[in-house]
Design a protein around this motif. Structure first.
Motif, mmCIF file in Angstrom:
data_model
loop_
_atom_site.group_PDB
_atom_site.id
_atom_site.type_symbol
_atom_site.label_atom_id
_atom_site.label_comp_id
_atom_site.label_asym_id
_atom_site.label_seq_id
_atom_site.Cartn_x
_atom_site.Cartn_y
_atom_site.Cartn_z
ATOM 1 N N SER A 175 16.196 35.470 67.941
ATOM 2 C CA SER A 175 17.009 35.145 69.515
ATOM 3 C C SER A 175 17.718 36.228 70.284
ATOM 4 O O SER A 175 17.273 36.150 70.604
ATOM 5 C CB SER A 175 16.971 33.815 69.535
ATOM 6 O OG SER A 175 16.060 32.458 70.053
ATOM 7 N N SER A 176 18.870 36.350 68.792
ATOM 8 C CA SER A 176 20.100 36.779 69.067
ATOM 9 C C SER A 176 19.528 38.283 69.148
ATOM 10 O O SER A 176 20.527 39.187 70.241
ATOM 11 C CB SER A 176 21.054 36.940 67.797
ATOM 12 O OG SER A 176 21.317 34.939 67.657
ATOM 13 N N ILE A 177 18.672 38.817 68.839
ATOM 14 C CA ILE A 177 18.143 39.972 68.671
ATOM 15 C C ILE A 177 17.599 40.831 69.940
ATOM 16 O O ILE A 177 17.964 40.888 70.805
ATOM 17 C CB ILE A 177 17.611 40.515 67.672
ATOM 18 C CG1 ILE A 177 17.984 40.830 66.209
ATOM 19 C CG2 ILE A 177 16.747 41.471 68.351
ATOM 20 C CD1 ILE A 177 17.161 40.686 65.134
ATOM 21 N N LEU A 178 17.281 39.305 70.799
ATOM 22 C CA LEU A 178 16.256 39.711 72.210
ATOM 23 C C LEU A 178 17.285 39.638 72.827
ATOM 24 O O LEU A 178 17.799 40.297 73.548
ATOM 25 C CB LEU A 178 15.532 38.527 71.921
ATOM 26 C CG LEU A 178 13.812 38.575 71.891
ATOM 27 C CD1 LEU A 178 13.329 37.130 71.820
ATOM 28 C CD2 LEU A 178 13.214 39.438 71.850
ATOM 29 N N ARG A 179 18.610 38.273 72.818
ATOM 30 C CA ARG A 179 19.748 38.273 73.852
ATOM 31 C C ARG A 179 19.871 39.678 73.505
ATOM 32 O O ARG A 179 20.227 40.442 74.725
ATOM 33 C CB ARG A 179 21.025 38.391 73.377
ATOM 34 C CG ARG A 179 20.621 36.575 73.971
ATOM 35 C CD ARG A 179 21.527 35.246 73.537
ATOM 36 N NE ARG A 179 21.838 34.524 72.621
ATOM 37 C CZ ARG A 179 21.089 34.094 71.626
ATOM 38 N NH1 ARG A 179 20.383 33.425 72.275
ATOM 39 N NH2 ARG A 179 21.296 34.032 70.000
#
Length: 109
Positions: free
Chosen positions: A74-78
């Motif tokens: 999710s951090s990578i997606l953000r």
């Protein structure tokens, strides 16, 4: 996961191409975005199947390890959303190129 990545790619690339041209550098970010989203979906399927808590090696309930995967990706997606202008705040900062009717048509003249 390959089917998920392909599905995401088919949906996101035309939308990005319509908004702006995708550079080689952005292409790598799009690939990262697609892979990260597919991994989040895969981890979410595991969580849905097994639950938020699972029986650990010592027989005690522990947090499902797939939740750690969701958090990491999710951090990578953000970050990828910001790079690609897919977040609302990033989209608001993107300015359309100015049309300069007075510019020479050939920059090499």
């Amino acid at each position: 996961m390959k089917a998920d990545v392909s599905d995401i790619w088919r949906r996101i690339v035309p939308a990005l191409s319509a908004a702006t041209r995708i550079t080689d550098a952005q292409r790598e970010v799009v690939i990262t975005f697609c892979m990260a989203q597919a991994r989040v979906w895969e981890a979410e399927r595991l969580i849905s199947r097994d639950g938020l808590l699972v029986v650990g090696a010592n027989g005690v309930l522990v947090k499902n390890p797939a939740t750690t995967v969701v958090n990491a990706y999710s951090s990578i997606l953000r970050a990828a959303r910001v790079e690609l202008g897919l977040s609302p705040s990033a989209a608001a900062r993107i300015a359309a190129p100015q049309n300069d009717d007075h510019a020479d048509s050939d920059v090499w003249d």
